[in-house]
Design an enzyme around this catalytic site. Structure first.
Site, PDB file in Angstrom:
ATOM      1  N   ARG A 311       0.812  -1.230   0.000  1.00  0.00           N
ATOM      2  CA  ARG A 311       0.000   0.000   0.000  1.00  0.00           C
ATOM      3  C   ARG A 311       0.839   1.271   0.000  1.00  0.00           C
ATOM      4  O   ARG A 311       0.399   2.313   0.471  1.00  0.00           O
ATOM      5  CB  ARG A 311      -0.933   0.035   1.208  1.00  0.00           C
ATOM      6  CG  ARG A 311      -1.968  -1.036   1.166  1.00  0.00           C
ATOM      7  CD  ARG A 311      -3.168  -0.669   1.996  1.00  0.00           C
ATOM      8  NE  ARG A 311      -4.139  -1.729   1.869  1.00  0.00           N
ATOM      9  CZ  ARG A 311      -4.094  -2.868   2.565  1.00  0.00           C
ATOM     10  NH1 ARG A 311      -3.145  -3.056   3.447  1.00  0.00           N
ATOM     11  NH2 ARG A 311      -4.992  -3.784   2.375  1.00  0.00           N
ATOM     12  N   LYS A 333       2.650  11.428 -11.205  1.00  0.00           N
ATOM     13  CA  LYS A 333       1.834  10.511 -12.001  1.00  0.00           C
ATOM     14  C   LYS A 333       2.656   9.255 -12.233  1.00  0.00           C
ATOM     15  O   LYS A 333       3.751   9.318 -12.789  1.00  0.00           O
ATOM     16  CB  LYS A 333       1.522  11.128 -13.368  1.00  0.00           C
ATOM     17  CG  LYS A 333       0.337  12.040 -13.377  1.00  0.00           C
ATOM     18  CD  LYS A 333      -0.071  12.232 -14.839  1.00  0.00           C
ATOM     19  CE  LYS A 333      -0.940  13.432 -15.027  1.00  0.00           C
ATOM     20  NZ  LYS A 333      -1.225  13.669 -16.453  1.00  0.00           N
ATOM     21  N   GLU A 375      10.134  19.279 -24.570  1.00  0.00           N
ATOM     22  CA  GLU A 375       9.380  19.577 -23.340  1.00  0.00           C
ATOM     23  C   GLU A 375       9.979  20.791 -22.619  1.00  0.00           C
ATOM     24  O   GLU A 375       9.259  21.582 -22.009  1.00  0.00           O
ATOM     25  CB  GLU A 375       9.357  18.361 -22.397  1.00  0.00           C
ATOM     26  CG  GLU A 375       8.732  17.095 -22.979  1.00  0.00           C
ATOM     27  CD  GLU A 375       7.196  17.090 -23.020  1.00  0.00           C
ATOM     28  OE1 GLU A 375       6.566  18.096 -22.619  1.00  0.00           O
ATOM     29  OE2 GLU A 375       6.633  16.066 -23.469  1.00  0.00           O
ATOM     30  N   LYS A 417       7.576  23.054 -14.159  1.00  0.00           N
ATOM     31  CA  LYS A 417       6.647  21.923 -14.020  1.00  0.00           C
ATOM     32  C   LYS A 417       6.223  21.767 -12.560  1.00  0.00           C
ATOM     33  O   LYS A 417       5.052  21.538 -12.258  1.00  0.00           O
ATOM     34  CB  LYS A 417       7.294  20.637 -14.545  1.00  0.00           C
ATOM     35  CG  LYS A 417       6.482  19.397 -14.183  1.00  0.00           C
ATOM     36  CD  LYS A 417       5.926  18.606 -15.334  1.00  0.00           C
ATOM     37  CE  LYS A 417       4.837  17.644 -14.865  1.00  0.00           C
ATOM     38  NZ  LYS A 417       4.876  16.317 -15.433  1.00  0.00           N
ATOM     39  N   GLU A 427      -4.743  16.796 -10.936  1.00  0.00           N
ATOM     40  CA  GLU A 427      -5.293  17.172 -12.239  1.00  0.00           C
ATOM     41  C   GLU A 427      -6.799  17.321 -12.177  1.00  0.00           C
ATOM     42  O   GLU A 427      -7.510  16.902 -13.082  1.00  0.00           O
ATOM     43  CB  GLU A 427      -4.918  16.111 -13.270  1.00  0.00           C
ATOM     44  CG  GLU A 427      -4.814  16.679 -14.659  1.00  0.00           C
ATOM     45  CD  GLU A 427      -4.120  15.725 -15.623  1.00  0.00           C
ATOM     46  OE1 GLU A 427      -4.109  14.520 -15.387  1.00  0.00           O
ATOM     47  OE2 GLU A 427      -3.582  16.237 -16.617  1.00  0.00           O
ATOM     48  N   ARG A 432      -3.343  21.917 -14.584  1.00  0.00           N
ATOM     49  CA  ARG A 432      -2.293  21.161 -15.259  1.00  0.00           C
ATOM     50  C   ARG A 432      -2.466  21.151 -16.773  1.00  0.00           C
ATOM     51  O   ARG A 432      -1.542  20.801 -17.506  1.00  0.00           O
ATOM     52  CB  ARG A 432      -2.294  19.697 -14.778  1.00  0.00           C
ATOM     53  CG  ARG A 432      -1.469  19.441 -13.550  1.00  0.00           C
ATOM     54  CD  ARG A 432      -1.182  17.943 -13.457  1.00  0.00           C
ATOM     55  NE  ARG A 432      -0.639  17.612 -12.153  1.00  0.00           N
ATOM     56  CZ  ARG A 432       0.110  16.534 -11.905  1.00  0.00           C
ATOM     57  NH1 ARG A 432       0.409  15.696 -12.871  1.00  0.00           N
ATOM     58  NH2 ARG A 432       0.569  16.287 -10.701  1.00  0.00           N
ATOM     59  N   ASN A 436      -0.316  20.535 -21.444  1.00  0.00           N
ATOM     60  CA  ASN A 436      -0.661  19.796 -22.657  1.00  0.00           C
ATOM     61  C   ASN A 436      -0.438  20.606 -23.932  1.00  0.00           C
ATOM     62  O   ASN A 436      -0.838  20.176 -25.009  1.00  0.00           O
ATOM     63  CB  ASN A 436      -2.123  19.353 -22.617  1.00  0.00           C
ATOM     64  CG  ASN A 436      -2.283  18.114 -21.776  1.00  0.00           C
ATOM     65  OD1 ASN A 436      -1.305  17.398 -21.528  1.00  0.00           O
ATOM     66  ND2 ASN A 436      -3.491  17.862 -21.316  1.00  0.00           N
ATOM     67  N   HIS A 439       0.330  18.945 -27.173  1.00  0.00           N
ATOM     68  CA  HIS A 439       0.097  17.511 -26.980  1.00  0.00           C
ATOM     69  C   HIS A 439      -1.153  16.977 -27.675  1.00  0.00           C
ATOM     70  O   HIS A 439      -1.264  15.771 -27.877  1.00  0.00           O
ATOM     71  CB  HIS A 439       0.059  17.172 -25.491  1.00  0.00           C
ATOM     72  CG  HIS A 439       1.435  17.063 -24.887  1.00  0.00           C
ATOM     73  ND1 HIS A 439       2.338  18.107 -24.904  1.00  0.00           N
ATOM     74  CD2 HIS A 439       2.073  16.027 -24.273  1.00  0.00           C
ATOM     75  CE1 HIS A 439       3.462  17.724 -24.317  1.00  0.00           C
ATOM     76  NE2 HIS A 439       3.332  16.474 -23.925  1.00  0.00           N
ATOM     77  N   HIS A 443      -0.485  13.691 -29.602  1.00  0.00           N
ATOM     78  CA  HIS A 443      -1.114  12.394 -29.322  1.00  0.00           C
ATOM     79  C   HIS A 443      -1.786  11.827 -30.563  1.00  0.00           C
ATOM     80  O   HIS A 443      -1.735  10.618 -30.813  1.00  0.00           O
ATOM     81  CB  HIS A 443      -2.123  12.520 -28.174  1.00  0.00           C
ATOM     82  CG  HIS A 443      -1.461  12.742 -26.848  1.00  0.00           C
ATOM     83  ND1 HIS A 443      -2.090  13.379 -25.805  1.00  0.00           N
ATOM     84  CD2 HIS A 443      -0.216  12.438 -26.421  1.00  0.00           C
ATOM     85  CE1 HIS A 443      -1.253  13.446 -24.772  1.00  0.00           C
ATOM     86  NE2 HIS A 443      -0.110  12.878 -25.127  1.00  0.00           N
ATOM     87  N   HIS A 456       8.210  10.753 -28.446  1.00  0.00           N
ATOM     88  CA  HIS A 456       7.187  11.639 -27.900  1.00  0.00           C
ATOM     89  C   HIS A 456       7.511  13.122 -28.134  1.00  0.00           C
ATOM     90  O   HIS A 456       6.679  13.890 -28.617  1.00  0.00           O
ATOM     91  CB  HIS A 456       7.009  11.357 -26.409  1.00  0.00           C
ATOM     92  CG  HIS A 456       6.051  12.264 -25.727  1.00  0.00           C
ATOM     93  ND1 HIS A 456       4.705  12.275 -26.022  1.00  0.00           N
ATOM     94  CD2 HIS A 456       6.245  13.224 -24.781  1.00  0.00           C
ATOM     95  CE1 HIS A 456       4.108  13.191 -25.286  1.00  0.00           C
ATOM     96  NE2 HIS A 456       5.013  13.781 -24.521  1.00  0.00           N
TER      97      HIS A 456
END
Ligand SMILES: NC(=O)c1ccc[n+]([C@@H]2O[C@H](COP(=O)([O-])OP(=O)(O)OC[C@H]3O[C@@H](n4cnc5c(N)ncnc54)[C@H](O)[C@@H]3O)[C@@H](O)[C@H]2O)c1
Ligand SMILES: [Zn+2]
Length: 553
Positions: A311, A333, A375, A417, A427, A432, A436, A439, A443, A456
């Site tokens: 946990r 994340k 980035e 960031k 988020e 946030r 993007n 992006h 994507h 990426h």
């Protein structure tokens, strides 16, 4: 003792024995002794808990600031300060100038036991607020974790778990002798590039050239103990694995390593389970530490295991790719891919610290490096025009990995960031979203090419050009800014157009990508370099026109 160490300041969480230890040190050195909490009690005639209850924490902190200001004028004094005092930047600044700051550390379990014993010894006296909650141990863990980055600013840290008061006092005197020629101020503090400060937790991000050598020290300052499990991939481990193992061993951490194949396919439930099997086999416990040594793939996978095994275990990010340093390692994340979609299974789980050493980028393949610059540039484009100027002015140094400017660029980008994610940990608040930028199209391009053609960052570079062109079409952004961004991306070796991808495939993938069904795509656009805007109201024909512009004939 050297004259430069004017005073000794003892900080640390409740129950680490600050007061008793400080008194003992003062006795041995024949110095004066001040306990700032005692001073406040004397001054107000009330116990601390009562001040909190009757007058509130703000009032207490005000009294504390005054007391600390006075104490800092002393010479040859051992000053014990309250457990939360160092969190206040004003206090820290004064204390840092007034003397050597020593932090007393202890495991949450030790602290709980000491406070509990203390309460049992003196029944009838007021129970400490820390113990007067449902789950005191958890409360100690949480509060301690939130203060840890501030304790990390101390000049010296002593782990007090197995020691008695006189042994701790001895350690302090030894440290002050060792640091006699120490020049203020304040190497360990200078390394902290920024903090991520969410509602539930805060942790430091360190960026420094060659800083890997001090990983063990930084972990100890962050209050970590136990066995360290390094998780890495087959590209990174042969380069840095044994070095990191040696550094950790030198700092007193027992260790074990598990190495997984490189590549996005490894970011899967299968490998998460394989790692858990390894942890079970090695009898890893809740206080042991996971160390993610590698790029964003390793960070996401190792973090997912850290979030779920027992946990949740402490974990440290040691990013070695540019994308991981400025992006993937910051924000908590973590997750793995599902055959039906990238990052479908995951959690928000913040690390205890992030340590980025730009020197490790010297072995990163050139194409991966360029991908990371996308980035970095993105962070400038959305929030910091001055940073964009810095990147423009230092292209050749940066692409050659010149240590000083490289470290500066990474530190600034990481700080941007960290600032954004601090405001919106999970988020939920939409803040946030600005990350993007570029992006949406990226994507679409990645999915339309089955994630095989573009790295990426390459897709993001093209997506940023698209987003800027879209902003221009909508009358938000002057053409000069669009060109300025394009030129910068190209100088870092990034693509700004594509060929041979079906436009309808891209738009279909973009539709599928948006997070909420039935809603319009939230476009992240620019008003200016460094000024971002969000719009859900972008006509499809403009999007198509921009995609056509991006596609080479
Ligand atoms: N969690 C987040 O917020 C977040 C943000 C951005 C990206 N990501 C994830 O990060 C991953 C992409 O990150 P990445 O580009 O670092 O991928 P990666 O971890 O696959 O690294 C890219 C390649 O570089 C190699 N490598 C890494 N460091 C090296 C070094 N110092 N020397 C030599 N080789 C080295 C790796 O072995 C790999 O082959 C994706 O899985 C993406 O989903 C996560
Ligand atoms: Zn990205």
């Amino acid at each position: 003792m050297d004259r430069r160490i004017t005073n000794l300041i003892i900080t640390g969480f409740s129950g680490t024995g600050k007061s008793l230890v400080a008194m003992e040190v003062a006795l041995r050195l024949n110095w004066d002794f001040i306990d700032t909490d005692d001073e406040i009690v004397k001054q107000t005639g009330k116990p601390i808990a009562e001040i909190f209850r009757q007058d509130g924490e703000t009032k207490f902190r005000e009294l504390e600031r005054g007391t600390i200001r006075k104490a800092c004028q002393q010479k040859q004094t051992v000053i014990a300060i309250g457990g939360g005092a160092i969190v206040d930047p004003q206090n820290y600044e004064l204390l840092a100038k007034a003397g050597l700051i020593v932090c007393l550390e202890a495991k949450p379990e030790t602290i709980y036991e000491r406070l509990f014993r203390e309460a049992a010894r003196s029944p009838g006296t007021e129970v400490r607020p820390l113990l007067a909650v449902d789950n005191p141990l958890e409360r100690i863990r949480q509060l301690k974790a939130s203060r840890q980055p501030h304790y990390a600013k101390a000049d010296w840290t002593i782990h007090t778990d197995g020691l008695n008061v006189s042994e701790v006092a001895e350690e302090i005197i030894r440290a002050s002798r060792l640091l006699r020629h120490y020049t203020p101020r304040n190497d360990s503090d200078k390394d902290i590039t920024c903090l991520v400060e969410t509602k539930t937790q805060s942790y430091p991000i360190f960026v420094g050239y060659g800083l890997l050598d001090r990983l063990g020290e930084k972990m100890k300052q962050a209050g970590l103990y136990g066995t360290a499990i390094i998780i890495s991939d087959k590209n990174v481990f042969p380069l840095y694995g044994s070095k990191v193992e040696g550094i950790l061993k030198g700092a007193g951490f027992a260790g074990n390593s598990i190495v997984v194949p490189p590549g996005e396919e490894t970011k899967s439930m299968d490998y998460a389970i394989k790692i858990c099997d390894f942890l079970v086999k090695h009898r890893v416990e809740r206080d042991d530490i996971i160390i993610a040594l590698g790029g964003g793939m390793v960070g996401d996978l190792a973090g997912f295991v850290a979030a779920t095994f027992l946990r949740g275990m402490p974990w440290v990010q040691v990013p070695t790719s540019l994308i991981a340093m400025v992006d993937a390692s910051i924000g908590g994340k973590v997750g793995v891919n599902h055959p039906e979609g990238k990052n479908l299974i995951g959690a928000f789980y913040q690390p205890n610290l992030v340590l980025a050493d730009p020197q490790t980028l010297t072995t990163l393949p050139k194409r991966e490096l360029a991908s990371g610059w996308a980035e970095v540039i993105k962070h400038g484009m959305i929030l910091d025009e001055e940073f964009v100027q810095f990147l423009e002015g230092n292209v050749s140094k940066l692409t050659k990995l010149e240590p000083e400017s490289l470290t500066r660029a990474i530190a600034r980008s990481a700080a941007i960031k960290a600032q954004v994610v601090s405001q919106d940990e999970k988020e939920r608040e939409g803040k946030r979203t600005i990350l993007n930028y570029g992006h949406t199209i990226a994507h679409g391009l990645e999915a339309a090419t089955q994630y095989k053609r573009f790295l990426h960052g390459e897709a993001v570079a093209i997506g940023m050009v698209g987003a800027a062109k879209l902003s221009q079409r909508l009358g938000l952004l002057p053409v000069a800014a669009v060109e300025r961004q394009q030129a910068l991306l190209q100088k870092f070796g990034l693509p700004t157009s594509f060929s041979g991808v079906d436009l309808t495939e891209i738009t279909r993938a973009m539709e599928l990508d948006k997070k909420t069904r039935g809603k319009a795509i939230r476009w992240v656009l620019l008003q200016d370099i460094g000024k971002v805007v969000i719009s859900s109201d972008v006509p499809q024909r403009d999007v198509l026109a921009v995609l056509r512009e991006l596609a080479e004939p």
